[in-house]
Scaffold this active site. Structure first.
Site, short mmCIF file in Angstrom:
data_model
loop_
_atom_site.label_atom_id
_atom_site.label_comp_id
_atom_site.label_asym_id
_atom_site.label_seq_id
_atom_site.Cartn_x
_atom_site.Cartn_y
_atom_site.Cartn_z
N TYR A 1 0.83 -1.21 0.00
CA TYR A 1 0.00 0.00 0.00
C TYR A 1 0.86 1.26 0.00
O TYR A 1 0.73 2.11 0.88
CB TYR A 1 -0.94 0.03 1.22
N TYR B 1 -12.29 -8.09 6.19
CA TYR B 1 -11.12 -8.03 5.29
C TYR B 1 -10.77 -9.47 4.91
O TYR B 1 -10.65 -10.34 5.77
CB TYR B 1 -9.92 -7.36 5.97
N ASP C 1 -13.15 -17.40 7.28
CA ASP C 1 -11.78 -16.98 6.97
C ASP C 1 -11.04 -16.87 8.30
O ASP C 1 -11.18 -15.89 9.03
CB ASP C 1 -11.84 -15.64 6.23
N LYS D 1 -1.26 -17.28 7.16
CA LYS D 1 -0.45 -16.57 8.15
C LYS D 1 0.35 -17.49 9.08
O LYS D 1 1.44 -17.90 8.74
CB LYS D 1 -1.33 -15.60 8.94
C1 LIG Z 1 -8.72 -12.42 7.58
C2 LIG Z 1 -7.75 -12.31 6.44
N1 LIG Z 1 -8.03 -12.90 5.27
C3 LIG Z 1 -7.19 -12.85 4.23
C4 LIG Z 1 -5.99 -12.17 4.32
C5 LIG Z 1 -5.07 -12.12 3.13
O1 LIG Z 1 -3.96 -12.91 3.36
P1 LIG Z 1 -2.61 -12.67 2.52
O2 LIG Z 1 -2.11 -11.32 2.92
O3 LIG Z 1 -1.71 -13.80 2.94
O4 LIG Z 1 -2.98 -12.73 1.08
C6 LIG Z 1 -5.65 -11.54 5.51
C7 LIG Z 1 -4.40 -10.77 5.64
O5 LIG Z 1 -4.25 -9.90 6.48
C8 LIG Z 1 -6.56 -11.59 6.60
O6 LIG Z 1 -6.30 -11.00 7.77
#
Ligand SMILES: Cc1ncc(COP(=O)(O)O)c(C=O)c1O
Length: 442
Positions: A28, A156, A257, A286
């Site tokens: 970003y 997100y 997620d 992660k």
């Molecule tokens: C809840 C959630 N989903 C998806 C993602 C995206 O993951 P990546 O950055 O490994 O593409 C993140 C990243 O912060 C996240 O916190």
């Protein structure tokens, strides 16, 4: 050695920094006015070692991934052993022990009936995979009109296009990609807080949306309990339970997620466990590799996987080059074993307790809107957006690494952080915010 650029001579150091800002895109960021980026020469335990010799206590776990700390001997050995065997091999037509052992563990530790595992590159890709699974599932059932998602405001899910389409429309800047992003539906951000009394009206609008659009909806997607990068908001477990019930009642799949919440961050191994529910599709990333390598996983049920496989294509249409990278899988196996063999629950509970007590001091600041803590996540929400250019140098001066965003100053330490280091971390938050408030007043 590659890291010698920092120690060779002052000119080399300056050249490297200049080259970085001229040529390397950071997350970003602008290439015309690039923000400063601190050179890191190493990392050990909970400390980042800067190239100029300073050390910082890491309160970010490198965007919530490094749960065991840096340079961990067990994870190092796993990586080295696998490196000597093979770093990579394609997954089409071939398989390998690290992927098999990882799948075994993921199927065992995630809630049943999740049992089919798709290993991919990053969190965002695992969300793409989850969305495609949901869409292919309904196609296979002869319902191609069910291809939209219902998501939550304040969510997100990543930065690729389909993942962006289910991020909060405002913070996800949907207006920038108008006409490009698939159109999805959004329910209000859950209002009832985690641990507070449940207020049944919290689910009313979600219930209306899922009922109204059930014939278009492939799936609901949400981050269970903790909405992370969309606002660090912790919501009620009953909301999740009701979402599960409503998905079942209206024939809509549920994608959770857990890329940020998985592997203990909220005090449970997976945040869904707070509500005792299981999704149809689960995204992990992660902390999957303890923050060592990029790897993510999308798990689903036999029912979803078999339905997709019986559909027109006869297969699931996804297969990245680095799918199930053996090096990353081997480290993930070691990281999961390390976590399960540790007393991670106690560690996270102790961190939670210490964060709650120490960060509560921030409540007395007028600039602070509220402090909230769940598991190893501590959030200080300000009334106004924070300025990274002001805060970052002060945190560095205080010997800590934090990366606030929006109105949120938050800490997500590695689980191995000891009470003294955690006290320094929260002490830095308190003193910097107090300093800024007194400067504002004077
Ligand atoms: C809840 C959630 N989903 C998806 C993602 C995206 O993951 P990546 O950055 O490994 O593409 C993140 C990243 O912060 C996240 O916190």
């Amino acid at each position: 050695m590659i890291n010698d650029i920092w120690t060779g001579n002052a000119q080399g150091y300056a050249d490297a920094v200049a080259y970085d800002s001229a040529h390397l895109w950071h997350p970003y960021s602008s290439m015309i006015a690039p923000p400063p980026a601190l050179p890191v020469a190493g990392a050990e335990g909970v400390r980042l070692k800067l190239a100029d010799g300073r050390e910082l206590i890491d309160g970010m776990s490198s965007w919530w991934a490094v749960i065991h700390g840096y340079n961990h001997p067990v994870l190092n050995v796993a990586a080295e052993e696998q490196l000597r065997c093979m770093a990579h091999v394609m997954f089409g037509g071939l398989t390998h022990a690290p992927a098999i052992e990882l799948a075994r563990r993921l199927v065992t530790i995630t809630p049943p009936p999740l049992e089919k595992v798709f290993l991919c590159d990053s969190g965002s890709v695992s969300v793409e995979v989850a969305i495609k699974m949901a869409i292919q599932y309904w196609q296979a059932r002869g319902r191609p009109g069910k291809h939209r998602l219902l998501a939550l405001r304040g969510g997100y899910h990543g930065d690729t296009l389909a993942a962006m389409s289910v991020c909060d429309p405002l913070t996800g800047m949907h207006h920038l990609f108008e006409g490009v992003l698939p159109k999805q539906y959004f329910a209000p951000r859950p209002r009832c807080r985690f641990g507070d009394a449940w207020e049944p009206s919290d689910i009313t609008e979600f219930a209306r949306l899922i009922e109204t659009h059930r014939d278009e909806l492939a799936a609901v997607i949400l981050e269970p309990i903790v909405q992370g990068a969309g606002g660090m908001w912790f919501y009620h477990a009953e909301y999740l339970r009701q979402v599960r019930t409503l998905c079942d009642a209206h024939g809509v799949l549920l994608i959770t997620d857990e890329i940020a919440t998985g592997f203990g961050r909220t005090g449970r191994l997976f945040a869904c466990e707070h509500a005792g529910i299981s999704p149809d599709i689960l995204c992990l990333g992660k902390a999957l590799t303890g923050g060592y390598l990029t790897l993510a996983a999308t798990l689903t049920t036999a029912e979803v996987a078999n339905t997709i496989s019986r559909g027109g294509a006869g297969c699931f249409m996804h297969g990245p080059t680095f799918m199930a990278n053996p090096l990353a899988c081997a480290v993930a196996v070691a990281s999961i074993d390390l976590l399960l063999e540790s007393d991670w629950q106690n560690k996270v509970t102790n961190i939670e307790r210490q964060l709650s007590t120490s960060l509560a001091t921030c409540n007395k600041l007028e600039t602070v809107r509220e402090v909230r803590v769940v598991g190893a996540i501590g959030v200080v929400e300000m009334h106004e957006p924070v300025d990274l250019r002001v805060l970052t140098p002060r945190f560095i001066e205080a010997g800590v690494w934090l990366r606030p965003f929006g109105r949120l100053v938050y800490v997500m330490p590695p689980y191995v952080m000891n009470p003294a280091d955690l006290a320094q971390l929260t002490g830095a938050v308190i003193s910097v915010l107090t300093e800024l408030e007194s400067e504002r007043v004077s």
